[in-house]
Design an enzyme around this catalytic site. Sequence first.
Site, PDB file in Angstrom:
ATOM      1  CG  ASP A  43      44.569 -31.234  35.359  1.00 46.73           C
ATOM      2  OD1 ASP A  43      43.444 -30.709  35.232  1.00 46.73           O
ATOM      3  OD2 ASP A  43      45.503 -31.039  34.568  1.00 46.73           O
ATOM      4  CD  GLU A  44      41.111 -26.474  35.536  1.00 42.21           C
ATOM      5  OE1 GLU A  44      40.745 -25.509  36.233  1.00 42.21           O
ATOM      6  OE2 GLU A  44      40.831 -26.592  34.331  1.00 42.21           O
TER       7      GLU A  44
ATOM      8  CE1 TYR B 278      35.095 -28.701  36.047  1.00 38.52           C
ATOM      9  CE2 TYR B 278      37.349 -27.920  35.746  1.00 38.52           C
ATOM     10  CZ  TYR B 278      36.411 -28.936  35.675  1.00 38.52           C
ATOM     11  OH  TYR B 278      36.779 -30.186  35.240  1.00 38.52           O
TER      12      TYR B 278
END
Length: 664
Positions: A133-134, A159
Amino acid sequence: MATYKPKNILITGAAGFIASHVANRLVRSYPDYKIVVLDKLDYCSNLKNLNPSKSSPNFKFVKGDIASADLVNYLLITEEIDTIMHFAAQTHVDNSFGNSFEFTKNNIYGTHVLLEACKVTGQIRRFIHVSTDEVYGETDEDASVGNHEASQLLPTNPYSATKAGAEMLVMAYGRSYGLPVITTRGNNVYGPNQFPEKLIPKFILLAMNGKPLPIHGDGSNVRSYLYCEDVAEAFEVVLHKGEVNHVYNIGTTRERRVIDVANDISKLFGIDPDSTIQYVENRPFNDQRYFLDDQKLKKLGWCERTNWEEGLRKTMEWYTENPEWWGDVSGALLPHPRMLMMPGDRHSDGSDEHKNADGNQTFTVVTPTKAGCSGDKRSLKFLIYGKTGWLGGLLGKLCEKQGIPYEYGKGRLEDRASLIADIRSIKPSHVFNAAGLTGRPNVDWCESHKTETIRVNVAGTLTLADVCRENDLLMMNFATGCIFEYDAAHPEGSGIGFKEEDKPNFTGSFYSKTKAMVEELLREFDNVCTLRVRMPISSDLNNPRNFITKISRYNKVVNIPNSMTILDELLPISIEMAKRNLRGIWNFTNPGVVSHNEILEMYKSYIEPDFKWSNFNLEEQAKVIVAPRSNNEMDGAKLSKEFPEMLSIKDSLIKYVFEPNKRT
C-alpha cells in the site's frame, strides 16, 4: 467468473512472514497442487516458518536467489511451473534509507529476472506480483475514502519507490509480452512467525521482557492491520478468482493509531500503559497514514474474518510459546535500531559504540574515511562516465577548453567495486554520469534488450549515485525528459510545460520506463543533480545522434512541437551547475518549443536549399517503429531563473547550430 486452477506453483520469498503462511495454506488445502518455494534465507526468513509443509509430498524447498537467472530458468523448466506468486523482497522501510541499493537489487532487479524468465520459457499462466500500500504514498489525515486500485502511485521512501518500480516492470511485461499478471497491494500484516523489526512483534517481545515500548513521535500515526491467516486467504482468492491485468488491494478500513496498539498490547500483558510506554524521537520518514479501499477484493468473495482482539491474542500466545524462534533479536528491539540487517552482512550507519538491549555486549563499528568531502576546498576535478558516448566526449572537450582537470571512469556502472576504485584513484570533486543505454540506432533497440537496459539505466545509475553518496560527492546525472507526453493538463500548443515536480506520464517505450523509474528512485538521493535532456542537438551535423541529423535523414517526419536541448549552450551550463553545487531535478532544455518542420525549414534555409521532406501523422509513424515516441513541452522557468542569459530554443538553434554551419 471462471476459476483458475494452477498445477505447479513457484512461491518466492516463501520462508518469510506472509509468504510462508500462503505456502502452508496452499500445501494444506490443495494436495493436488505442487508447491515449489524459493528463498535465499536472509535475516528475516526462517525455514522453521515452513515446518507445517516439510513432510508434505506436494512441497519442495529450494534455497536460492531470484536474481540468479540460471537458477530461475532451471526451476521454471524442470518443475514445469505454470504459476508464480512473487513475494520475495526487502520490505523494512527503515533499512531502505540506510542501504537503498540493496532494495533496488532485490525488489527491481530480482523482479526483472523473474519476468524475463517467464518471457523466455513462455509457460506461465499466472504471475501474481505482491506489492504494498505504500506505493500510493501518504494518505491525507482527513480522507474518508481510501486509495483505490487506479489511484496514482506517489511513493515517499526508497522501499516503496522500488516496489512501484517493480510494478512498472510487471505492467510492462504484461502489455509488451502478454504475460498474464496480477498485482496485489497490501497494508500491514501481523501474526505468528513475523521478524520483530515490525511494530507488533517488537512490542510483544519487549513487553514479555518487561522493557519499555518506544513510541516514535506522539504515536498518532495511523495504520491498518490484517491478521496473517486472513491475508493468506486473500491470496488464495486472488490466485483462483483474480482477473489478469488487474490490481487488488488487500486491506481493511479499520485503522489504529500506534499509541492504541501499544495500549492494547500493554493491557494483554496486564501492564500499565502509562508506565511502560516511552516516547522517543520520531523518524523523519514516518508517514502519517496509509488508507486503502478494500471493495474490489471483497467482490471476489473475500472478507476479513479475524477481529483485532482475537488476532492480537493469537499473536501474543504464539510469541510467548516461541520466544527463541528468531534467536538473538536484541538489536532489532532498540527504539532506533542502528543495525541494518541486510542479507550477507550487518550494516551500521556510523562509527559508534552500541549496546544490545540487555546492556551486556558491546561492539564497535568504524566507518572508513570518505574519498571525497563536500566541505573541503579542493580544486575542481571531474570524474566522467560515458567516454565513448556523445555527451561524455563533449564534456571532456569542454573540460580541456576550460582547463578543468578530468578523467574518464574505467569502471562499469553496475560494478560497485570498480566505481569505488575509480573514486579512490582519481579523487574527484564531482562526478558526471553521461553513460547509459539509449539504443542503436534508436530506442527501439531497448525493446528487445530489456535486461541490458535495466542493468545500465537503472541498476548502474543507482549504484553510481549510492557510491557517490557514500563518498560525499555530487553526481551530475544526464537523464531524459522523454518521460512525458502531451495530456489534458499539458495540451500541445498551450505553452503549459511539465515542471520538475511532475510525475512521468509516458510509458510508451521501455527506455522511457527505465528512465522514469530511476528518476523516481534518485529523488531519494540528496547528492544528485538530475538533468532532463530532450532531443539533444549540437553544431556537429554529421553526428548520427544529433536530432537534426536524424530527422534530416528520415523519409518522413512527424510535425509536432517539442522541447529540445542545444548542447553547445547547455553543456557548459551543466559544468557551472556543478560548480554551484546545484541538486535536485532540472528540466535541461532551452525555453520554449520548436516543431520538427520549423527545424527542417531552418536546415533548408541555412544548409541545403534543395532539401525536401514529407510529413506523416503519429498513427502512420507507429507502423514503422517498435515503440512510441515521447512528445512534450518542458517548463523552463527553473533553469531560466538560475541562468537568465539562456536563449530560447529557436534563438539558440540559429546562434549555435545553423549560423556556424551556414553555407554561402
